[in-house]
Design an enzyme around this catalytic site. Structure first.
Site, short mmCIF file in Angstrom:
data_model
loop_
_atom_site.label_atom_id
_atom_site.label_comp_id
_atom_site.label_asym_id
_atom_site.label_seq_id
_atom_site.Cartn_x
_atom_site.Cartn_y
_atom_site.Cartn_z
N ASP A 136 4.92 0.64 13.00
CA ASP A 136 5.40 -0.48 13.82
C ASP A 136 6.58 0.01 14.65
O ASP A 136 7.70 -0.48 14.51
CB ASP A 136 5.80 -1.64 12.90
N HIS A 144 0.87 -1.18 0.00
CA HIS A 144 0.00 0.00 0.00
C HIS A 144 0.91 1.23 0.00
O HIS A 144 2.15 1.09 -0.06
CB HIS A 144 -0.94 -0.04 1.20
N HIS A 163 4.05 1.28 2.27
CA HIS A 163 5.23 0.59 1.74
C HIS A 163 5.90 1.47 0.67
O HIS A 163 7.12 1.62 0.65
CB HIS A 163 4.83 -0.75 1.10
N SER A 205 -2.45 -0.39 6.32
CA SER A 205 -1.92 -1.66 6.80
C SER A 205 -2.41 -2.77 5.87
O SER A 205 -3.54 -2.70 5.37
CB SER A 205 -2.43 -1.93 8.22
N GLY A 248 8.84 1.58 9.06
CA GLY A 248 7.74 2.52 9.27
C GLY A 248 7.47 2.79 10.75
O GLY A 248 7.57 1.88 11.58
P1 AMP Z 1 4.81 -5.11 6.69
O1 AMP Z 1 4.75 -5.52 5.25
O2 AMP Z 1 3.47 -4.84 7.29
O3 AMP Z 1 5.67 -6.03 7.51
O4 AMP Z 1 5.54 -3.69 6.71
C1 AMP Z 1 6.78 -3.49 6.09
C2 AMP Z 1 7.30 -2.14 6.50
O5 AMP Z 1 6.37 -1.14 6.10
C3 AMP Z 1 7.45 -2.00 8.03
O6 AMP Z 1 8.64 -1.30 8.32
C4 AMP Z 1 6.24 -1.20 8.41
O7 AMP Z 1 6.41 -0.43 9.59
C5 AMP Z 1 6.07 -0.31 7.20
N1 AMP Z 1 4.70 0.18 7.12
C6 AMP Z 1 3.56 -0.55 7.23
N2 AMP Z 1 2.48 0.25 7.19
C7 AMP Z 1 2.94 1.52 7.05
C8 AMP Z 1 2.33 2.80 6.96
N3 AMP Z 1 1.01 2.95 7.00
N4 AMP Z 1 3.12 3.89 6.82
C9 AMP Z 1 4.47 3.76 6.79
N5 AMP Z 1 5.12 2.58 6.87
C10 AMP Z 1 4.37 1.47 7.01
#
Ligand code: AMP
Length: 282
Positions: free
Chosen positions: A150, A34, A37, A185, A147
């Protein structure tokens, strides 16, 4: 953009590009991309000669009753997002590639992992640090982009990188939100339309906390109580936790002072969402 599934191929690509690429930027993900990312991809692409993104739904960081099987997987759409974000390489290993038979080694950061999400998800951060430690060894980036959404994870990984001497800087980028404030998310995919309309209550509760602090409230208990009531009165969300902690060591604060993090997790039916805000009291 190249898609790489094998560790050996990833290593040889890194070795080949090392000579001409001064810096490698890395964004670890579990896919289902999204705009959140994308913001990390763009920054990594802008600041580095080579930008690598990993997609790996890491079984080790999911508890037995959690959503590993149902976690959204959409590689074809992800590829398009990654291209938009100027990603050079997608590292997309299988489970067997990352954890072959008789895998026995784990990384654990203490203290920082004990509260907040660590309390509700035992073993979660051990899974995160183990997989990121492996990815850092494979990709050898100079910078890893994470991000703020998290926040606890980012702090834990920053500590791991420092303590284990990974030659990698950690950059934490702002949370990207929908227009209504809901933090983007991958898990938002699981929300019904009604839950999607209700879930911004989490962000609104964080704004309420800002407002109360601005008005002079300094008792964490009062702020937490007001946030909980707000979420429960305006949505079907069930609060897992709301905590006010010191933003550096994540220890609960007795009084709102210095730089604090207000973090929360809430369930919308079987979907668990998290959000947070950092506040500096001057
Ligand atoms: P994930 O795929 O959910 O494991 O996230 C991968 C990376 O993207 C992690 O460092 C998250 O913190 C970051 N991330 C997820 N959602 C967001 C968001 N809404 N804004 C910024 N970074 C994000």
């Amino acid at each position: 953009m190249i898609i790489v599934k094998k560790i050996s191929q990833m290593r040889s690509l890194i070795a080949q590009t090392r000579a001409r690429c001064k810096t490698i930027g890395f964004v670890p993900t579990m896919g289902a991309f999204h705009e959140g990312h994308l913001s990390l991809f763009r920054r990594s692409g802008k600041e580095n000669d080579l930008s690598v993104v990993s997609i790996f739904v890491n079984p080790l960081q999911f508890g037995p009753a959690e959503d590993f099987q149902n976690y959204p997987r959409q590689f074809k759409t992800d590829e398009k997002f990654a291209k938009k974000g100027n990603v050079d390489i997608i590292f997309y290993p299988s489970e067997k590639e990352m954890y072959p038979d008789r895998y026995l080694t784990y990384i654990q950061v203490h203290q920082l992992t004990e509260g907040l999400c660590g309390r509700s998800r035992p073993g979660h951060f051990r899974g995160v640090t183990t997989v990121i430690g492996k990815l850092l060894n494979i990709i050898t980036p100079q910078v890893m982009y994470l991000g703020h959404k998290d926040y606890q994870q980012a702090l834990v990984l920053e500590k791991m990188a420092k303590d284990l001497n990974f030659h990698c800087q950690v950059k934490i980028l702002p949370t990207i939100r929908e227009k209504n404030g809901l933090a983007m998310s991958s898990r938002n995919h699981h929300l019904t339309e009604q839950q999607r309309n209700e879930a911004p209550a989490l962000y609104q509760s964080l704004q309420l906390a800002h407002q109360l602090i601005h008005q002079g409230e300094r008792r964490p208990k009062k702020i937490i109580q007001a946030m909980k009531e707000f979420i429960e009165q305006t949505s079907s969300g069930r609060v897992d936790y709301i905590e006010c902690v010191n933003a550096q060591n994540l220890k609960p604060c007795q009084e709102i002072q210095g730089t604090i993090l207000i973090a929360l997790a809430a369930w919308f039916n079987r979907t668990r969402l998290i959000d947070n805000t950092r506040i500096r009291i001057t």
